[in-house]
Design an enzyme around this catalytic site. Structure first.
Site, short mmCIF file in Angstrom:
data_model
loop_
_atom_site.label_atom_id
_atom_site.label_comp_id
_atom_site.label_asym_id
_atom_site.label_seq_id
_atom_site.Cartn_x
_atom_site.Cartn_y
_atom_site.Cartn_z
N ASN A 1 36.06 26.53 -3.91
CA ASN A 1 36.79 25.41 -3.17
C ASN A 1 36.90 24.16 -4.12
OD1 ASN A 1 33.72 25.14 -3.41
ND2 ASN A 1 33.90 23.66 -1.50
N SER B 1 37.84 44.69 -1.90
CA SER B 1 36.45 44.37 -2.57
C SER B 1 36.82 44.14 -3.72
CB SER B 1 35.62 45.58 -2.45
OG SER B 1 35.18 46.06 -1.22
N ARG C 1 0.96 -1.29 0.16
CA ARG C 1 -0.20 -0.01 0.05
C ARG C 1 0.87 1.24 0.03
NH1 ARG C 1 -3.41 -1.13 5.05
NH2 ARG C 1 -3.96 1.23 4.80
#
Ligand code: UD1
Ligand code: CA
Length: 449
Positions: A368, A405, A15
């Site tokens: 990475n 930055s 089921r």
């Protein structure tokens, strides 16, 4: 008394409408089988035997993954619950003590209930776990003789009067090992289903002058999973219990019904879990940490005083030390972030160490993965990583170092150094105006044609 567990997990589970064995379907991130085994562990079993059948290889692998010490036996033909238990006999060779039989698809039996059964064995040779069913459906019925259990009658074999009984069999049964297998050896399959019913051991025991007893538990504990709807109900029941447990233990859940726990989530007192937080497996959140809304945590550790989210994702191996800040749209994987460090906006930190009080600017990415290998990034204490820095691993940023930055950092940066890894800016006076004028003139010319 040494105890052994037998877990029945041979059933197909038609089921479920699934290609996967029923006991491998998950509640709170763990297979049903793992929940049943965890309940049994309360009795500190000296041996555990899992009886497989349908998809025996997959179920064996899962059982060994949950506990490498278990014995796995296969029931080649499904001839009934009594026959299934009989298959465990060779694996219990040389064992003497009590045996408790559990079903692999029944995840919620409480440890306390099993302990009550073990205790009741002092009075009875066979102890059955029963429950008062709101709707007794097709459960086996417990036929009592006063305080003692006389026999169990399966629904298909029951008379109308027996079907009217509402005290039902959960399926969990405890007995002395030698006695159990002796009774099982005497089972017949002369019944409506043509199966060897484990439940018949009760009548056989009584016929031999042994006593049988019942421990009664809450119906909710006996919830078995036979369909996807049952699985969803089991998940809901688990979550309701986990939420209540967290609240009882002093965790603040702002909107408990929106928080989802895994089977092994650990949260310390005075932690705050905001709405819509999802816990995958293997998460520990220490006291006083705050997990803000819509965060997803898995395989990670969040220390005291840390704040995570909203909309943060902590993946396996993320370890946040005390007072770390992880802000919105930040993903952290396999990385140790030391005390007081901040990763507040739109960043990916993977395979990295971040030193204490380092500040990771918005949009920082540890690059990475080179397509084949993963490489580590080390960021020193008090380092300041400028917004939109790409840290191309393997790379090391020293303590108190800075990156400008927009830098792409490909080589190590020593302590206290500033690294600029971006094209030098050029400014052309008046060029913007001249360029726009030229483009607009061109557009006007094309319209004229
Ligand atoms: C069984 C009990 C019934 C009880 C009910 C509770 C018997 C005869 N009946 O009925 O009294 O009220 O559970 O849910 O025991 N299994 C095997 N091999 C087999 C047959 C079953 O491993 O040959 C396993 C199934 O995978 C399942 C468990 O045993 O985990 C129970 O089997 P199931 O067929 O569901 O038993 P019920 O008919 O529901
Ligand atoms: Ca069943």
């Amino acid at each position: 008394m040494p105890t052994a567990l037998i877990l029945l997990a041979a059933g197909q589970g038609n089921r479920m409408m699934s290609d996967r064995a029923k006991v491998l379907h998950e509640v709170a991130g763990a297979p049903l089988l793992a929940h049943a085994m965890a309940a049994g562990r309360a009795l500190d079993p000296v041996r555990t035997v899992v009886v497989t059948g349908h998809q025996a290889d997959a179920v064996r692998a899962a059982a060994l993954d949950i506990d490498p010490e278990v014995a796995v036996v296969e029931q080649a033909e499904r001839l009934g619950t009594g026959h299934a238990v009989a298959q465990a006999r060779p694996a219990l060779d040389g064992f003497s003590g009590d045996v408790i039989v559990l079903y692999g698809d029944t995840p919620f039996i409480r440890p306390e209930t099993l302990e009550a059964m073990a205790a009741a064995r002092a009075q009875h040779a066979v102890v059955v776990l029963g429950f008062h069913a709101a709707d007794p459906k097709r459960y086996g019925r417990l036929v009592m003789a006063g305080e003692a259990l006389d026999r169990i009658v399966e629904y298909n074999d029951a008379t109308e009067a027996e079907r009217a009984l509402t005290l039902c069999n959960s399926g969990v049964i405890a007995a002395d090992c030698a006695t159990l297998f002796e009774l099982i050896g005497a089972l017949s399959n002369d019944n409506a289903a043509g199966e060897y019913y484990l439940t018949d051991v009760v009548g056989l025991a009584c016929a031999r002058g042994l006593s049988a007893g019942v421990v009664i538990c809450d119906e909710a504990e006996t919830l078995g999973v036979n369909s996807r709807a049952d699985l969803a109900a089991a998940e809901a029941a688990f979550q309701a219990r986990a939420r209540a447990g967290a609240l009882d233990n002093g965790v603040t859940l702002t909107a408990p019904e929106t928080v989802f726990f895994a089977f092994d989530t650990v949260i310390g007192r005075d932690a705050v879990i905001e709405p819509n937080v999802i816990f995958g497996s293997d998460v520990t959140v220490e006291s006083g940490a705050r997990i803000r809304a819509f965060s997803h945590l898995e395989g990670c550790h969040v220390s005291r005083g840390a704040v995570v989210g909203p909309f943060a994702r902590l993946r396996p191996g993320a370890e946040l030390a005390e007072d770390v800040r992880v802000g919105n749209f930040v993903e952290i994987k396999n990385a140790q972030v030391a005390e007081g460090a901040k990763v507040n906006h739109l960043s990916y930190i993977g395979d990295a160490t971040v030193g204490e009080h380092a500040n990771i600017g918005a949009g920082t990415i540890t690059c990475n993965y080179d397509g084949v290998f993963k490489h580590r990034t080390e960021i020193g204490a008090h380092a300041f990583i400028g917004s939109d820095t790409m840290l191309v691993a393997p790379v090391r940023i020293g303590a108190h170092a800075m990156t400008a930055s927009g830098s792409v950092i490909t080589t190590n940066v020593p302590d206290d150094a500033l690294a600029l890894g971006r094209a030098r800016q050029e400014v052309k006076p008046g060029l913007a105006r001249r360029l726009m004028d030229r483009l607009r003139a061109e557009k006007a010319k094309r319209k004229g044609h």
